[in-house]
Design an enzyme around this catalytic site. Sequence first.
Site, short mmCIF file in Angstrom:
data_model
loop_
_atom_site.label_atom_id
_atom_site.label_comp_id
_atom_site.label_asym_id
_atom_site.label_seq_id
_atom_site.Cartn_x
_atom_site.Cartn_y
_atom_site.Cartn_z
CB CYS A 47 -0.90 0.00 1.23
SG CYS A 47 0.06 0.10 2.74
CB CYS A 50 4.53 -0.48 1.72
SG CYS A 50 3.46 -1.54 2.67
CG ASP A 456 2.99 -33.92 -3.46
OD1 ASP A 456 3.32 -35.11 -3.31
OD2 ASP A 456 3.60 -32.97 -2.97
CG ASP A 645 4.86 -33.21 -6.66
OD1 ASP A 645 4.64 -34.42 -6.63
OD2 ASP A 645 4.85 -32.48 -5.66
#
Lengths: 746, 60
Positions: A47, A50, A456, A645
């Site tokens: 925002c 920040c 997984d 994976d």
Amino acid sequence: MNATLAGRAADPTIELQPTRPDDIQAFVRRQPDGAWALDLMVEGAHCGACISRIERTLRRHPGVQAARLNLSTRRLHVAWQGAREDGAALHAAVEELGYPAVAFDPERLEADGAAGQQDLLRCVGVAGFAAANVMILSIAVWSGHALDMGPGTRGLLHWLSALIALPAVAYAGRPFFTSAWRALRARTTNMDVPISVGVTLACAMSLSETIRHGPYAYFDSAVTLLFFLLIGRYLDSRARGHARAAIERLMLLRAARVTVLEPHGGQTVMAADQVRPGAIILVAPGERIGVDGRIVSGTSSLDNSLVSGESLPAAVEPGDRVYAGTLNLDSALRIETLAVGEATLLSEIGRLMELAEQRRGRYVALADRVSRYYAPVVHFLALLTFLVWTFQVGVIWQIGLLHAVAVLIITCPCALGLAVPAVQVIASGRLLRQGVLLKSPTALERLAAVDTVVFDKTGTLTAGRPELVDRDRVPEAALELAAAMAMSSKHVLARGLVAACPDVAALDGVREIPGRGLVLATPEGEVRLGQRDWALEGLAEVGATPDGPALPEIWLARPGQPPQVFRFEDRLREDALATVRALKDRGFRVELLSGDRPEVTAKVAGQLGIAHWRAGVGPTAKTVHLQALGRDGRHVLMVGDGLNDAPALAAAHVSASPSTAADISQTAADVVFQGQRLGAVLELLAVAQKAERLVRQNMVLSIGYNVLAVPLAMIGLVTPLIAAVTMSSSSLLVVGNALRLARPSR
Amino acid sequence: MSIIGFLIPIALFLGGLGVIAFIWCVRSNQYEDLEGAAWRILEDEDEPPGQGPGRGGRGG
């Protein structure tokens, strides 16, 4: 493929690597004006507060000339006068504020993406200008048909239109022309072929009408068409660019480096893919191993979960093979890098992925599939119109051509070209707001066909980090002492302890015994925290492991007090059960494929009520299983996070990874979802199905429009006015229908 | 009717200015950070001069 894969795959790190000052120096560049500049990727800035915190803090540093944070891409640019070494201090200042930041090379990241988007935006601007001005002139011409505009004035207005439209089409049509040309050279067709043919012919015919002082010119149709289509294309690429930028950021934050020990002493830090076989590398506790190799010295335990899915740490000693992507837990290891050839696990995974991706690369987007039938039909109808008018009706051939081109213009797939992108843009925007990033442009279409979801286990259904079991039954004093000692260790179980009791202060004087545990010397005697056999050594009272399934455990032995056990479990994600249940309620077949041991997998499957599960499956077996499912006619969504994976993710019909995944999995997955919620999968499938419905509705709408308009054009009733009205209204209808997706689902 | 001899060139000239302005905006990265700009307006402190998004090249 293989070269980039090796580079990427070799640094799969879940934790943020602490960035070393010398790493930052490498990214400091000298600007033309003599100042130093550094680009950082900043995580966690959301925002305005920040922005101003980061920028103000940096500007307060002496010598800083500019500090600017781009909130859309989370990239921070700092420029300063003075020493090159100040870069490290500036980086540290950002991190101190609580924003993890990684340096990057802007030249390397600015690939074609941003430049292509700017070019598209310029095309939109030019086409918009031309469309507006030509339309004003056209309205004058149309009114002139009803009133009494002289042919001279009409000719002038046509010439002016041509003057505006032709350069604009030449400029703004480039994205379509190049794409159509590429498709034709590859002997296929796509949506851009009929668009290019229609626009080019419309311009050519209008120009010849203008030269011959004819009444009808279609310049306005040509440029409006381009304008609409360019808007759709720009929004589409912007949405995709957002997702791509987010993924780039995630990957950069995980980039890892390898410490190589030189034969003559000294060490160098380099990227994992630059390490030569035979080199000895040093892996500190808590670091991920960057290469495949064999242990030369040191004993430790490894977290293999990323590679094999196994959730328990495995003990290793000199002579053992180790694989890139595993996490070193206990103590420093010296590893000899083995041949980076065909035999490594990594290249095996790379080969599997490549095979799987080739297979999936054949998927053709719906719009292009439709246009394969659409383009020939339209071009045939235009030819038919020309032949019938010229030879049956017997008008001069120019009139026949005029009517044929009117058919091409009216069928130019304006609505069809907008039907898919409009829905996709809105769908991906909606998903992006919930932290789901669509990487592949055809992911939504493929998701809509999914009927089987394969998960997984470790890191996907579970949180992927051990949590303390039965916290309530552990005495508070023992927990606090253990957590205070565990602060000094990077072991996964120690981190689990700290997470259970985060507010304690770290104790001084804690030593780590590699492969054993932690020791603290106190006036009363030694306090030990670690392996059971070692911690309880020489104690009169030996604690018994509580009943129940075998779980990872550590023991705390204090002088004069009974030993205390801490047991850990990899907990399910909070909404895992709800998600699996909801998936089953909606009629999906849910499966669990894990590389972990059968008893652990069975337990998770039981808790979640998953009937179809398999344990101990390696990367190859996962891929084979998914291919078997595919042969059965199933469309599989694979959700996974580990290195093991990655090939399966590429082999599935469509795939998703959590953003905590090893980055090779994120590369392979079509969709990346952020945050702790697994429910993102549900949302993803729901949005995809709704989007698919809207796309089909839009297709029907635009085909219905063609069915109405084409006969009119063939019998020569379509004037430029009618073409403009019908084309715009069908486009608006399609976009309006797509906007329904933006409403929250009921 | 001779009025259109003036009006149309004027209209095209003004429109052309618009296109040139737009292309300049795109070139100088004005569209790089649409989110950040919305927040920056709330900041009280003025930026030091010469710190537009165009500066600092492609990093911004």
